[in-house]
Design a protein around this motif. Sequence first.
Motif, PDB file in Angstrom:
ATOM      1  N   ALA A 190       0.946  -1.026  -0.089  1.00 10.83           N
ATOM      2  CA  ALA A 190      -0.038  -0.019   0.131  1.00 10.83           C
ATOM      3  C   ALA A 190       0.909   1.287   0.105  1.00 10.83           C
ATOM      4  O   ALA A 190       0.735   2.257  -0.651  1.00 10.83           O
ATOM      5  CB  ALA A 190      -0.888   0.022   1.071  1.00 10.83           C
ATOM      6  N   ALA A 191       1.948   1.130   0.800  1.00 10.73           N
ATOM      7  CA  ALA A 191       2.849   2.418   0.822  1.00 10.73           C
ATOM      8  C   ALA A 191       3.271   2.790  -0.611  1.00 10.73           C
ATOM      9  O   ALA A 191       3.417   4.044  -0.924  1.00 10.73           O
ATOM     10  CB  ALA A 191       4.059   2.166   1.677  1.00 10.73           C
ATOM     11  N   ALA A 192       3.744   1.812  -1.427  1.00  5.65           N
ATOM     12  CA  ALA A 192       4.385   2.144  -2.911  1.00  5.65           C
ATOM     13  C   ALA A 192       3.166   2.682  -3.643  1.00  5.65           C
ATOM     14  O   ALA A 192       3.190   3.700  -4.650  1.00  5.65           O
ATOM     15  CB  ALA A 192       4.747   0.791  -3.452  1.00  5.65           C
ATOM     16  N   ILE A 193       2.167   2.246  -3.490  1.00  5.36           N
ATOM     17  CA  ILE A 193       0.940   2.842  -4.308  1.00  5.36           C
ATOM     18  C   ILE A 193       0.390   4.053  -3.876  1.00  5.36           C
ATOM     19  O   ILE A 193       0.018   4.953  -4.604  1.00  5.36           O
ATOM     20  CB  ILE A 193      -0.402   1.643  -4.462  1.00  5.36           C
ATOM     21  N   ASP A 194       0.445   4.124  -2.675  1.00  5.01           N
ATOM     22  CA  ASP A 194      -0.021   5.509  -1.893  1.00  5.01           C
ATOM     23  C   ASP A 194       1.019   6.707  -2.307  1.00  5.01           C
ATOM     24  O   ASP A 194       0.494   7.983  -2.472  1.00  5.01           O
ATOM     25  CB  ASP A 194      -0.180   5.570  -0.459  1.00  5.01           C
ATOM     26  N   TRP A 195       2.477   6.228  -2.496  1.00  8.43           N
ATOM     27  CA  TRP A 195       3.241   7.206  -2.732  1.00  8.43           C
ATOM     28  C   TRP A 195       2.846   7.950  -4.010  1.00  8.43           C
ATOM     29  O   TRP A 195       3.015   9.245  -4.406  1.00  8.43           O
ATOM     30  CB  TRP A 195       4.603   6.668  -2.670  1.00  8.43           C
ATOM     31  N   LEU A 196       2.457   6.884  -5.023  1.00 10.80           N
ATOM     32  CA  LEU A 196       2.465   7.159  -6.235  1.00 10.80           C
ATOM     33  C   LEU A 196       1.006   8.079  -6.460  1.00 10.80           C
ATOM     34  O   LEU A 196       0.798   9.278  -7.072  1.00 10.80           O
ATOM     35  CB  LEU A 196       2.047   6.179  -7.350  1.00 10.80           C
ATOM     36  N   LEU A 197       0.006   7.807  -5.734  1.00 13.09           N
ATOM     37  CA  LEU A 197      -1.281   8.354  -5.679  1.00 13.09           C
ATOM     38  C   LEU A 197      -1.046   9.811  -5.173  1.00 13.09           C
ATOM     39  O   LEU A 197      -1.635  10.762  -5.551  1.00 13.09           O
ATOM     40  CB  LEU A 197      -2.417   7.716  -5.087  1.00 13.09           C
ATOM     41  N   GLY A 198      -0.260   9.961  -4.082  1.00 12.07           N
ATOM     42  CA  GLY A 198       0.046  11.213  -3.353  1.00 12.07           C
ATOM     43  C   GLY A 198       0.602  12.182  -4.518  1.00 12.07           C
ATOM     44  O   GLY A 198       0.697  13.562  -4.122  1.00 12.07           O
ATOM     45  N   GLN A 199       1.481  11.676  -5.408  1.00 13.17           N
ATOM     46  CA  GLN A 199       2.237  12.402  -6.258  1.00 13.17           C
ATOM     47  C   GLN A 199       1.369  13.095  -7.348  1.00 13.17           C
ATOM     48  O   GLN A 199       1.745  14.244  -8.115  1.00 13.17           O
ATOM     49  CB  GLN A 199       3.230  11.852  -6.906  1.00 13.17           C
ATOM     50  N   GLN A 200      -0.072  12.742  -7.579  1.00 14.15           N
ATOM     51  CA  GLN A 200      -0.939  12.911  -8.688  1.00 14.15           C
ATOM     52  C   GLN A 200      -1.372  14.620  -8.491  1.00 14.15           C
ATOM     53  O   GLN A 200      -1.798  14.872  -7.168  1.00 14.15           O
ATOM     54  CB  GLN A 200      -1.880  12.416  -8.906  1.00 14.15           C
ATOM     55  N   CYS A 201      -1.398  15.204  -9.610  1.00 16.31           N
ATOM     56  CA  CYS A 201      -1.707  16.865  -9.686  1.00 16.31           C
ATOM     57  C   CYS A 201      -3.144  16.633  -9.562  1.00 16.31           C
ATOM     58  O   CYS A 201      -3.967  15.728  -9.759  1.00 16.31           O
ATOM     59  CB  CYS A 201      -1.104  17.544 -10.586  1.00 16.31           C
ATOM     60  N   ALA A 202      -3.789  17.926  -9.322  1.00 17.00           N
ATOM     61  CA  ALA A 202      -5.252  18.076  -9.336  1.00 17.00           C
ATOM     62  C   ALA A 202      -5.937  17.568 -10.620  1.00 17.00           C
ATOM     63  O   ALA A 202      -6.944  17.203 -10.805  1.00 17.00           O
ATOM     64  CB  ALA A 202      -5.647  19.543  -8.562  1.00 17.00           C
ATOM     65  N   ASP A 203      -5.215  17.930 -11.683  1.00 12.79           N
ATOM     66  CA  ASP A 203      -5.732  17.788 -12.904  1.00 12.79           C
ATOM     67  C   ASP A 203      -5.493  16.502 -13.774  1.00 12.79           C
ATOM     68  O   ASP A 203      -5.769  16.137 -14.857  1.00 12.79           O
ATOM     69  CB  ASP A 203      -5.052  18.989 -14.311  1.00 12.79           C
ATOM     70  N   GLY A 204      -5.062  15.778 -12.708  1.00 15.71           N
ATOM     71  CA  GLY A 204      -4.612  14.163 -13.195  1.00 15.71           C
ATOM     72  C   GLY A 204      -3.421  13.863 -13.605  1.00 15.71           C
ATOM     73  O   GLY A 204      -2.979  12.866 -13.678  1.00 15.71           O
ATOM     74  N   ALA A 205      -2.432  14.964 -13.953  1.00 12.32           N
ATOM     75  CA  ALA A 205      -1.218  14.805 -14.465  1.00 12.32           C
ATOM     76  C   ALA A 205      -0.059  14.605 -13.387  1.00 12.32           C
ATOM     77  O   ALA A 205      -0.486  14.627 -12.218  1.00 12.32           O
ATOM     78  CB  ALA A 205      -0.630  16.005 -15.362  1.00 12.32           C
TER      79      ALA A 205
END
Length: 415
Positions: free
Chosen positions: A65-80
Motif C-alpha cells: 500500500a505504501a508504494a501505491i499511496d506514494w504514487l497516488l500522492g504525487q498526482q496533480c489536481a488535473d490528473g497529471a
Amino acid sequence: MIRTLRRAGVAAVLAAIAPLAVTAPATAASSDTGLFGSADPTYDGVYRQGLAVLGLIAAGQHPDAAAIDWLLGQQCADGAFTAYRPDPTVPCQTSKEDSNATALAAMALIAAGKTAAGTAAAHALANFQLADGGFYASAAFGTPASDANSTGLALSTFAAAGIDPTSITKNGKNGIDFLRSIQVPCTAGSGAGAFDYQPETPLAANDYATVQAVLGLLGKALPVPAATPAAAVPACVPSTDAATAAADAIGYLANRLTATHGAIPSAFGSGTDWTTTANALLDLIAAGQGAAAVQEGLAALQTNARSYITSNGTTSPGAVGTLLLVAAATGTNPRNFGGVDLVAALLATERSAPATATPTPSASASATPRPTATPATLPMTGSRVDLPVAAAGVVLLALGTALVLSARRPRRSRS
C-alpha cells in the motif's frame, strides 16, 4: 555534446536519470515512504516508481500500500504528474507537469487496480498534445515540441485506459499521424523503418525513440503479456497506417538486435544501452515477431543483469522494473534472471517510514533527512558513463536550450 543530447532526446536523458544511485539508506521523510530507490527523486521519482510498480505486478508481486499511496500522492489536481513533488500538499505548477512521468504513473495505477486515478492521468495527457498531433515531455525544457518518445508513451497509456488514440486530436491530427511523419522511409540508405526523435531533414534512426514509439503504435501497454514470438521479421514497406508503420519499425528493431548481438549501443557513444535493448524485446514480443532477436537480446540482458541494475553498489529501481517486465514477457523466472532475484532486489530499495524516537537536542534538527544527490552518479542509458547527479540538471537545461535554439534556426541537411 549538445547535438548528441538533442539526437538522443529528452526521454533518453530522463531514462538515463532513472538509474541514479546514492549511498544513502532507503529511509525517507514520511512523504517519501513507499518510494523505490535511495537516489534523489527530483528528476525521475514518478517515472521510476511507475516502472517499479509495473515490474512487480508483471512478476505477480503486488506492491504494498505504501508504494501505491506514494504514487497516488504525487498526482496533480488535473490528473497529471510532475517528475517529483517534494511536498505533495503544494499545488502543481502546470509548467512543471511531465507527460512521460504521467504516462508511466497512469499505466502503473491501472495495472494496480487504481483505475480511476490512472484513467484521469491518461486523459490529462491530452494537455501535452500539439498541433502536429504529437506529444511533448514538459514545458520545463523550453518551448514545447512533439517527440517520438512522449508520443509513443501517450499512445500506450491510451491503450491501457481503453481510449481510442484517434479520438485524441489537435488540429485534426493524432499521435499516430505524428509518428508516421518522423519515420525513416524504406528508401533510406540506413535506419529504414526506425523513428527519429523529432522532425528533421533528413530523418535519422533513433533507437530509444523507436522502442518507445512502437509499443504505442501497436496499441499495446505495459506490462506486455508473456508470449512466444514467431520467427518472421517484417520487411520494410511504405506505411499506410499504424499497423504497417509498426511492422516497419519491428523489422528495424529485430535486425538491429541481431546486428549488435543483442546489445544495442548507447546513443551517448560508450557502452550498451540496456534500457533500449530491454524495450526492444518488449516490442518484438508485443508484435509477436522476431524470435531469434528476442532470444539473443534476452541472453545478453541476463548476462549483464547485475551490472545493469547496480551502480556504485546501489540498486536502480527503474532498471530492475524494466528487467522484471522483460522477465514476465519472455516467461523467464524473475527470481533467477541471470542469477539475480529481481523481485527481492527491487523490494529491498523501498523506502520505509522513519523510525519513531524521542528527539534529543542533537538529533532533532536533522531527524529523518531526505537523501540528497551527493555523491550520486548518473549512468547514461545503461552504459557505465557516470556524471555527478548535480550535472543532471545542467544536462536537462542544456538539452532544453538546444531544442529551443534548434527550433528557431533553419534546419540543414546533415553532411
